[in-house]
Design a protein around this motif. Structure first.
Motif, PDB file in Angstrom:
ATOM      1  N   VAL A   5     -34.182   3.139 -13.197  1.00 36.54           N
ATOM      2  CA  VAL A   5     -33.084   4.095 -13.162  1.00 36.54           C
ATOM      3  C   VAL A   5     -32.988   4.749 -14.539  1.00 36.54           C
ATOM      4  N   THR A  59     -20.171  -3.473 -14.652  1.00 40.13           N
ATOM      5  CA  THR A  59     -20.703  -2.132 -14.417  1.00 40.13           C
ATOM      6  C   THR A  59     -20.165  -1.131 -15.441  1.00 40.13           C
ATOM      7  N   VAL A 110     -33.838   7.904 -10.009  1.00 42.16           N
ATOM      8  CA  VAL A 110     -33.823   6.536  -9.487  1.00 42.16           C
ATOM      9  C   VAL A 110     -35.089   6.315  -8.674  1.00 42.16           C
ATOM     10  N   PRO A 156     -21.658   8.651 -16.535  1.00 40.18           N
ATOM     11  CA  PRO A 156     -22.894   8.156 -15.934  1.00 40.18           C
ATOM     12  C   PRO A 156     -23.749   9.297 -15.401  1.00 40.18           C
ATOM     13  N   ASN A 182     -28.024  -1.475 -10.138  1.00 42.88           N
ATOM     14  CA  ASN A 182     -27.360  -1.662 -11.441  1.00 42.88           C
ATOM     15  C   ASN A 182     -27.338  -3.118 -11.868  1.00 42.88           C
ATOM     16  N   SER A 204     -25.658   4.592 -17.862  1.00 41.93           N
ATOM     17  CA  SER A 204     -26.247   5.618 -17.008  1.00 41.93           C
ATOM     18  C   SER A 204     -25.784   5.506 -15.565  1.00 41.93           C
ATOM     19  N   VAL A 205     -25.362   4.302 -15.180  1.00 44.63           N
ATOM     20  CA  VAL A 205     -25.050   4.052 -13.777  1.00 44.63           C
ATOM     21  C   VAL A 205     -23.592   3.636 -13.624  1.00 44.63           C
TER      22      VAL A 205
END
Lengths: 242, 222
Positions: free
Chosen positions: A62, B126, A4, A157, A50, A80-81
């Protein structure tokens, strides 16, 4: 290459300058705690990682992906997050198992059998194997938050963002959630947490980032920062929270 | 002032009533399904990112909610043929009912959608879901559950409102009652029977929705 990285990130809410040039690097496997007074921009910073918040200047990268305001790119980034929220944000009409399986089915296109197996493993890992068919509303706050962690982990993630995830919990339930985080750290997960749990930040976290007035005011290895704060602002903050 | 009720003389006309009831039921079932589907679509349109879609849905909803049902019905049945759109009375009545319920239910469903906490959208985002997936899987089911009683009431209002389509000679229950009383001169009895049948239909409809609720919403306490 850091997992990051933020370079000179500026964020405005209208006239309000919330982030004033934030620089930060986080390596894979690190546990970084972001601390600071309310209004110092810690949650905003986390949400810029994100794409839940846009930023106006600077660069956020990121997992080699630039975080931009583009739905498609943000969906790719979301693999990934992971993120866990203060208020859990579980889906109330789905069982615990369905909550964990939803994204693996819809986003990763895994079969129901495969998704179910993964969900069972993850729930066992957070100590809730027996709650697969329960509804979130029937769980305690600590249990709900552990489900939320399992739900994020289902997407495997590379970094997990935790936004004050113990702040809405009764004091006696905080421990069970922090224990899961410790376990994740041991497995090598990268964690970035906005937290008020100073003991956890000191004992488990590798590094502390102290935010003040929209900037990274002071940062360093956890034990050093807590033992020997350099700036007056951090000294007075630590004195206030202890 | 005395009046001798004579229901026995209505017996020969029972087939007319039965046919009318069946048409009413038919109109109600199709318009409820169609209207709720249209309402869901427009509720989604109202919160769309596309300005043209938001505006189109808003215009439709306001136009329908601020004009009388009977004028909408006449517009569709007598007005649209002038544009070359010919349809039977039954089709026109059906379309009018769908359009009417669509507009009212859109506003009801929108209220349910807007009551969803922002965190639900964020959690879906998310997890990498598309906006559409978030809407369909995360936002919409609890939204329906929240506004379910209001949707049931609105659907029943439309069922009762179907009486109006007798005005364009759709042969539903009120049409049947009209027809029978003009033949038999038993107006009091005819309309009383029609009223009782509407009452029973409304009660049955409420019960059917109650049953559906148990099947559709697995978690009764949201």
């Amino acid at each position: 290459m850091s997992l990051v990285s933020l370079d000179e990130v500026h964020k405005y809410y209208g006239e309000n300058h919330v982030l004033k040039g934030v620089d930060l690097r986080v390596n894979a496997g690190e546990v970084v705690s972001i601390i600071g007074r309310s209004g110092s921009g810690k949650s905003t910073l986390l949400r810029c990682l994100n794409g839940l918040e846009e930023y106006q200047q600077g660069a956020v990268i990121v997992d080699n992906q630039s975080v931009e305001n583009d739905d498609y790119k943000l969906r790719l980034l979301s693999r990934s997050v992971g993120m866990v929220f203060q208020n859990f944000n579980l889906f109330p009409h789905m069982t615990v198992g369905e909550n964990v399986m939803l994204a693996t089915k819809l986003v990763l296109k895994k079969s129901v059998t495969e998704s179910r197996q993964l969900a069972e493993e993850l729930l066992a890992k957070v100590g809730l194997a027996d709650k697969f068919d329960a509804y979130p509303g029937n769980l305690s706050g600590g249990q709900q938050q552990r489900v939320a962690i399992a739900r994020s982990l289902a997407m495997s993630p590379k970094v997990l963002l935790c936004d004050e995830i113990t702040s809405a919990l009764d004091p006696e339930l905080v421990g069970e959630v922090l224990k899961v985080l410790e376990q994740l750290k041991e497995e090598g997960m990268t964690l970035i947490l906005v937290t008020h749990e100073m003991n956890f930040a000191r004992d488990v976290g590798d590094r502390v980032v102290f935010m003040n007035q929209g900037k990274v005011w002071e940062t360093g290895p956890s034990d050093e920062v807590f033992a020997n704060p350099q700036t007056d602002e951090l000294k007075s903050f630590l004195a206030a929270v202890r | 002032m005395s009046y001798q009720l004579d229901f026995a003389s209505l017996v020969p006309y029972l087939p007319e009533f039965a046919a009318g009831v069946w048409t009413t039921i038919e109109l109600t079932i199709i318009s409820t399904l169609g209207g709720l589907a249209l309402g869901t679509f427009c509720a989604q349109g109202r919160i769309s990112n596309e300005a043209w879609l938001r505006r189109t849905c808003a215009c439709y909803i306001e136009a329908v909610r601020n004009t009388p049902f009977i004028v909408q019905l006449f517009f569709i049945f007598f007005g649209l043929p002038a544009l070359g759109l010919k349809m039977t009375a039954w089709q026109a009545g059906m379309i009018a009912m769908i359009i009417n319920l669509g507009a009212y239910s859109a506003e009801i469903i929108r209220a349910g959608i807007e009551a969803a906490p922002k965190g639900q959208w964020e959690a879906g985002k998310t997890l990498g879901l598309t906006r559409r997936q978030i809407f369909m899987h995360i936002i919409l089911p609890p939204a329906y559950q929240r506004v379910y009683p209001a949707l049931v009431s609105q659907s029943i209002i439309v069922m009762l409102g179907s009486a109006v389509v007798s005005q364009i000679s759709v042969e539903e229950l009120t049409f049947a009652a009209n027809f029978v009383q003009s033949r038999s001169f038993l107006s009091f009895e005819s309309y009383m029977l029609a009223a009782v049948i509407y009452l029973v239909l409304a009660i049955l409809m409420r019960q059917a929705f109650g049953l559906l609720k148990c099947i559709a919403f697995k978690n009764p306490s949201l």
